[in-house]
Design a protein around this motif. Structure first.
Motif, PDB file in Angstrom:
ATOM      1  N   ILE A  30       0.875  -1.167   0.000  1.00 30.02           N
ATOM      2  CA  ILE A  30       0.000   0.000   0.000  1.00 30.02           C
ATOM      3  C   ILE A  30       0.911   1.214   0.000  1.00 30.02           C
ATOM      4  O   ILE A  30       1.526   1.550   1.016  1.00 30.02           O
ATOM      5  N   ALA A  31       1.045   1.854  -1.154  1.00 32.02           N
ATOM      6  CA  ALA A  31       1.905   3.028  -1.291  1.00 32.02           C
ATOM      7  C   ALA A  31       1.100   4.279  -0.982  1.00 32.02           C
ATOM      8  O   ALA A  31      -0.035   4.424  -1.441  1.00 32.02           O
ATOM      9  N   THR A  32       1.689   5.187  -0.224  1.00 28.40           N
ATOM     10  CA  THR A  32       0.982   6.410   0.146  1.00 28.40           C
ATOM     11  C   THR A  32       1.852   7.629  -0.126  1.00 28.40           C
ATOM     12  O   THR A  32       3.081   7.561  -0.136  1.00 28.40           O
ATOM     13  N   ALA A  33       1.157   8.756  -0.348  1.00 28.11           N
ATOM     14  CA  ALA A  33       1.829  10.036  -0.558  1.00 28.11           C
ATOM     15  C   ALA A  33       0.812  11.141  -0.339  1.00 28.11           C
ATOM     16  O   ALA A  33      -0.397  10.903  -0.378  1.00 28.11           O
ATOM     17  N   ARG A  34       1.287  12.353  -0.105  1.00 31.67           N
ATOM     18  CA  ARG A  34       0.370  13.482   0.037  1.00 31.67           C
ATOM     19  C   ARG A  34      -0.444  13.684  -1.239  1.00 31.67           C
ATOM     20  O   ARG A  34      -1.616  14.038  -1.183  1.00 31.67           O
ATOM     21  N   ASN A  35       0.187  13.445  -2.382  1.00 26.05           N
ATOM     22  CA  ASN A  35      -0.506  13.524  -3.668  1.00 26.05           C
ATOM     23  C   ASN A  35      -0.492  12.137  -4.310  1.00 26.05           C
ATOM     24  O   ASN A  35       0.515  11.731  -4.903  1.00 26.05           O
TER      25      ASN A  35
END
Length: 256
Positions: A30-35
């Motif tokens: 599960i990859a996450t980022a602000r954008n």
């Protein structure tokens, strides 16, 4: 055995390399980022928005991620400035992202790990979590604090089946240093010291080398608390350990 791994700050650099490496080894990532649009080309199971400084964002991402076996706490920022004149707002921002942001995500994922009796917390730190470099003091302070939190978590959660590791690279060709904001005035007395910084940082390793170490740590049945990455980091941390504690330690001589 494959795991479900949530990674913070996966849009570029180390976080992106970790996502690709773990997915390639058969883990559910599960990859996450602000954008989350910056994650569109990542070959992972889920791509979610997560801002580690925003409690609502963290809670939503953790809820939407489903079961999380491993947290790779990677997101981080840095600045370049002498402590005499660095804006305190910048120091506060670094601690909000690098330290409190990491703890905020831990607090969101840890209850389920504790109740399940298993889990992994992997923090991307730095050799600067154990030593200091001039002109990067605020970043180093945030990483020293992060390592204190991680070691405390290892003590507090170990008997619940949660394993904690801190990954410690030296200089990495992730672009973070190049993107760092620099706070130096015209004819600043610290400019000569700033010019010495590239030599002080030492040899550079790639994000992929760090990612491989992270993946090995995730898959290790009994991972160590601290994981130096690469020969430069091992040399630096060994030198720090062997140096006397009653005087400041510096990796190299400074001529300024």
């Amino acid at each position: 055995m494959s795991s479900s791994v949530l990674i913070t700050g996966a849009s570029r650099g180390i976080g992106r390399a970790v996502a690709v490496t773990l997915e390639g080894r058969g883990h559910r990532v599960i990859a996450t980022a602000r954008n989350p649009e910056t994650l569109a080309d990542l070959p992972v199971d889920r791509r979610l928005r997560l801002d580690v400084t925003d409690q609502e964002s963290v809670d939503r991402a953790v809820r939407d991620a489903g079961d999380i076996d491993v947290l790779v706490s990677n997101v981080g920022e840095t600045v370049r400035a002498p402590l005499e004149s660095v804006p305190l707002a910048e120091v506060e921002r670094l601690f909000q992202v690098n330290t409190l942001g990491a703890l905020r995500v831990v607090q969101a994922v840890l209850p389920a790990m504790r109740e399940r009796g298993a889990g992994r917390l992997v923090f991307i730190s730095s050799i600067q979590g154990r030593l200091v470099l001039p002109m990067i003091g605020p970043y180093g302070a945030s990483k020293w604090a992060l390592e204190a939190l991680a070691e405390t978590l290892a003590i507090e959660t170990g008997h619940f089946g949660v394993k904690v590791s801190v990954v410690q690279p030296g200089a990495v060709s992730s672009g973070g240093g190049e993107r760092a904001r620099v706070f130096l005035g015209e004819n600043d007395p610290y400019s000569p010291l700033y010019d010495e910084l590239p030599a002080l940082r030492g040899d550079v390793i790639t994000p992929e080398e760090v990612a491989a170490a992270v993946a090995d740590t995730v898959e290790h049945p009994e991972p160590p608390l601290r994981v130096p990455v690469g020969a430069p980091a091992e040399r630096a941390l060994r030198a720090r350990k062997e140096a006397p504690e009653d005087e400041p330690f510096l990796l190299a001589e400074i001529n300024w």
